[in-house]
Design an enzyme around this catalytic site. Structure first.
Site, PDB file in Angstrom:
ATOM      1  N   ARG A  37      -0.290   6.100  -8.842  1.00 41.33           N
ATOM      2  CA  ARG A  37      -1.003   7.005  -7.944  1.00 41.33           C
ATOM      3  C   ARG A  37      -0.497   8.434  -8.110  1.00 41.33           C
ATOM      4  NH1 ARG A  37      -1.296   4.966  -1.922  1.00 41.33           N
ATOM      5  NH2 ARG A  37      -2.907   6.575  -1.861  1.00 41.33           N
ATOM      6  N   CYS A  65       4.035  11.574   0.834  1.00 39.95           N
ATOM      7  CA  CYS A  65       3.474  10.345   0.283  1.00 39.95           C
ATOM      8  C   CYS A  65       1.964  10.507   0.330  1.00 39.95           C
ATOM      9  CB  CYS A  65       3.964   9.117   1.052  1.00 39.95           C
ATOM     10  SG  CYS A  65       3.645   9.182   2.833  1.00 39.95           S
TER      11      CYS A  65
END
Length: 280
Positions: free
Chosen positions: A180, A236
């Site tokens: 990601r 995040c």
């Protein structure tokens, strides 16, 4: 300082009525928001109360601010007061395993000035695997009063992140999986990649194969590329999986560690913000 508690230590604490302890169950599944509460109602550690990531530990979603914005602090303080927590209470929070939701609750209480909050290492699964008692009984706890003493310097907003990206005394880290971070896959958001300049420290790499957390020399080795005299901004996707990294960094002796609550989901909500896909 360790912010973790083992199953054996928790069991001993409960058996000996040591101090006043409140257990909080925060099991949750991002793909099935009802699963955690359902699991709690079926069985949990005796005495534990349930708090929900989206209903209790997050605020209302807006255009900006990320997909799990911080909750209203006064409202959260009222909720934790209602479940029997004040500043003298020792709080133990657990997840299904070593998941990120327990660390989110740990961070929120830390941010609100609470000093005695611990994450159960191995979570509910470890408690049950070791043959300890479980129950479906919902506890009745005595209401207390928790007055937050917010540590505002423990978080930053997007304006501060933008200012600090080129500051040599600040390091931004991204806690998501490498795929990601590199933009090779993105299951949740409209854009893939990471905040330019952010370095990747996948939070699950804090957990060893035996389901214990890295500690001591292993933790120091894990973070050896991060100087302790620099400011560390932790991000995040939405401010949840950043929290295990904050817990670990503080355990390893890093004192200037801050959460960017909106994280990547907030960053990409501004169309003009660039996104990077190379390793940094």
């Amino acid at each position: 300082m360790s912010y973790l508690i083992s199953v054996n230590r928790l069991k001993s604490r409960l058996e000996n009525n040591q101090d006043n302890t409140v257990l909080v169950d925060v099991r949750f599944q991002l793909g099935d928001p009802q699963a955690g509460r359902k699991a709690y109602l079926e069985e949990h550690i005796p005495g534990a109360v349930y708090m929900d990531l989206e209903k209790d530990l997050s605020g209302k979603k807006e255009k900006h601010g990320g997909s799990h914005p911080l909750p209203d602090i006064d409202m959260l303080a009222a909720k934790i007061s209602n479940i029997g927590i004040d500043h003298d209470t020792t709080v133990v929070v657990y997840d299904k395993e070593n998941d990120m939701f327990a660390a989110r609750f740990w961070w929120l209480l830390h941010y609100m000035g609470h000093k005695k909050v611990y994450v159960l290492e191995g979570g509910y699964d470890c408690w049950k695997k070791e043959g300890n008692e479980t129950t479906s009984e919902i506890p009745q706890l005595q209401k207390k009063h928790f007055s937050p003493s917010v540590r505002e310097d423990e978080k930053v907003n997007i304006e501060t992140v933008k200012q600090k990206l080129t500051n040599e005394n600040t390091i931004v880290i991204d806690s998501r999986a490498k795929e990601r971070y590199l933009g090779k896959t993105e299951p949740m958001y409209a854009k893939a990649g990471h905040i330019p300049g952010a370095k990747n420290f996948f939070w699950k790499e804090l957990i060893k194969d035996n389901q214990t957390w890295k500690k001591g020399e292993e933790l120091a080795e894990h973070f050896k590329s991060l100087p302790k005299n620099k400011e560390i901004i932790v991000s995040c996707g939405s401010g949840v999986s950043a929290c295990p990294n904050i817990l670990a960094l503080k355990s390893a002796g890093y004192s200037n560690v801050k959460l960017y609550p909106g994280s990547f989901s907030d960053w990409i909500s501004y169309e003009e913000n660039p996104v990077e896909t190379k390793d940094e």
